[in-house]
Design a protein around this motif. Sequence first.
Motif, short mmCIF file in Angstrom:
data_model
loop_
_atom_site.label_atom_id
_atom_site.label_comp_id
_atom_site.label_asym_id
_atom_site.label_seq_id
_atom_site.Cartn_x
_atom_site.Cartn_y
_atom_site.Cartn_z
N PRO A 1 33.95 43.26 31.88
CA PRO A 1 34.15 44.70 32.10
C PRO A 1 35.37 45.05 32.94
CG PRO A 1 31.84 44.12 32.38
CD PRO A 1 32.59 42.84 32.25
N ASP A 2 35.68 44.20 33.92
CA ASP A 2 36.82 44.51 34.80
C ASP A 2 38.08 43.72 34.44
OD1 ASP A 2 36.20 41.95 35.69
OD2 ASP A 2 36.28 42.47 37.82
N GLY A 3 38.05 43.01 33.33
CA GLY A 3 39.20 42.21 32.91
C GLY A 3 39.26 40.84 33.53
N PHE A 4 38.49 40.64 34.60
CA PHE A 4 38.44 39.34 35.29
C PHE A 4 37.02 38.79 35.33
CE2 PHE A 4 42.49 38.98 38.17
CZ PHE A 4 43.26 38.85 37.03
N GLY A 5 36.21 39.16 34.35
CA GLY A 5 34.87 38.60 34.24
C GLY A 5 33.91 38.98 35.35
N ASN A 6 34.24 40.02 36.12
CA ASN A 6 33.43 40.43 37.27
C ASN A 6 33.18 39.26 38.22
OD1 ASN A 6 33.30 43.02 36.34
ND2 ASN A 6 31.13 43.00 35.83
N MET A 7 34.20 38.40 38.36
CA MET A 7 34.06 37.19 39.18
C MET A 7 34.35 37.41 40.66
SD MET A 7 33.09 34.91 36.97
CE MET A 7 33.42 33.26 37.60
N PHE A 8 34.90 38.57 40.99
CA PHE A 8 35.29 38.81 42.38
C PHE A 8 34.60 40.07 42.90
CE2 PHE A 8 38.81 36.76 40.15
CZ PHE A 8 38.95 35.60 40.91
N LYS A 9 34.07 40.00 44.10
CA LYS A 9 33.34 41.13 44.67
C LYS A 9 34.05 41.75 45.87
CE LYS A 9 30.13 40.23 41.71
NZ LYS A 9 30.04 41.04 40.48
N ASP A 10 35.09 41.11 46.39
CA ASP A 10 35.78 41.65 47.56
C ASP A 10 36.62 42.87 47.18
OD1 ASP A 10 37.29 39.65 46.11
OD2 ASP A 10 38.89 39.98 47.55
N LYS A 11 36.83 43.75 48.14
CA LYS A 11 37.63 44.96 47.91
C LYS A 11 39.09 44.66 48.20
CE LYS A 11 37.81 49.88 49.06
NZ LYS A 11 37.78 50.29 47.64
N LEU A 12 39.94 45.02 47.25
CA LEU A 12 41.37 44.73 47.37
C LEU A 12 42.12 45.88 48.04
CD1 LEU A 12 42.24 43.20 43.90
CD2 LEU A 12 42.48 42.06 46.09
N ASP A 13 43.17 45.52 48.74
CA ASP A 13 44.08 46.52 49.29
C ASP A 13 45.13 46.85 48.23
OD1 ASP A 13 45.80 48.13 50.69
OD2 ASP A 13 46.52 46.54 52.05
N ILE A 14 45.05 48.04 47.66
CA ILE A 14 46.05 48.46 46.67
C ILE A 14 46.86 49.64 47.19
CG2 ILE A 14 44.67 47.60 44.74
CD1 ILE A 14 44.04 50.57 44.09
N SER A 15 46.97 49.72 48.50
CA SER A 15 47.66 50.85 49.12
C SER A 15 49.15 50.88 48.78
CB SER A 15 47.48 50.82 50.64
OG SER A 15 48.01 49.61 51.19
N LYS A 16 49.69 49.74 48.31
CA LYS A 16 51.11 49.70 47.95
C LYS A 16 51.37 50.12 46.51
CE LYS A 16 52.61 46.28 51.35
NZ LYS A 16 53.29 44.97 51.57
#
Length: 324
Positions: free
Chosen positions: A92-107
Amino acid sequence: MEKQLVIVDCDAGIDDALALILLAGAHKLNKIQLLAVTCVNGNTTVENVVNNVFRILQTCGLADIPVYQGAHSPLLSTENARISATEQFHGPDGFGNMFKDKLDISKLQKEHAVHALYRMVCKNPGEVSIACIGPLTNIALAIRLYPDFISKVKAFYVMGGNYTAQGNITAQAEFNFYSDPESVHIFLANSIKPYVLLPWETCIKRAMDPKWQDHVFGKINTPEVQLMSTLYQFYLNSNKESAIYTPCDAILAAIVLRPDMATKLIEHHADIELTGRRTRGQVVIDHLASNKPNTNIVTECNLEIFKELLILALDPENYEGDVL
């Protein structure tokens, strides 16, 4: 020799990740300059694509590479769009829902990807190569908004389509081109010089050897390999009937770095079927040669060069060859 300037336009699924890692490695080795990554709806929503691109770049230690969000849907709301959206080959997320941490996309850049593409090629006319490894929506919009866009691009490298009518999302169509065939038509109809096109059939002739993945690639201990190993585990779990991985987008990235890796190219005029009940999204080749060629279709490539490029990008300190 001046460094090649490269922009990647992608929909950040698993194979996009390996392509970006490969180009990021070349950037860190000062072999190319990765100007930016532009994101497009495809394997998943464009918002998920943005998250995945940031994860890749942060893993590669290149968090300062500009990232731009682009088209959130195909040009038309058609049955293709519905089918493509439901075929979640990469989860669903393009990466197999393998990661649960929140990313910093402020840039994340505020400028839309389409405008950014035009601005960057205008700043560097005739010097920027664009690697297209997702649906061509952003590219088609840039063509429609800026008629001189294509003339300012050095080269387009495209992963998508087919040349013998073999598909993967339908029997006759490849995913990237099927997802937005109108954008492909705009792209092909506006060529100035032939684009480099890596089709689906060429990729499946050159699948990765699982033994090489396990005993060479998998033995490299870097964050990039750890990321790909996690994503590859999702792939294995989702494709239990086959352990063969076909890194289509990464093969295209390798051709960007080493054009001679494409050992056989055939010039053709190509278009895409838009109205066929069973063939919509299929690339149509002008075998009568009644039109000027607009594509250089890669039909054979050297996978050994690809493997060397991967090792160099992932483990440069221990690499002893001269592939770049």
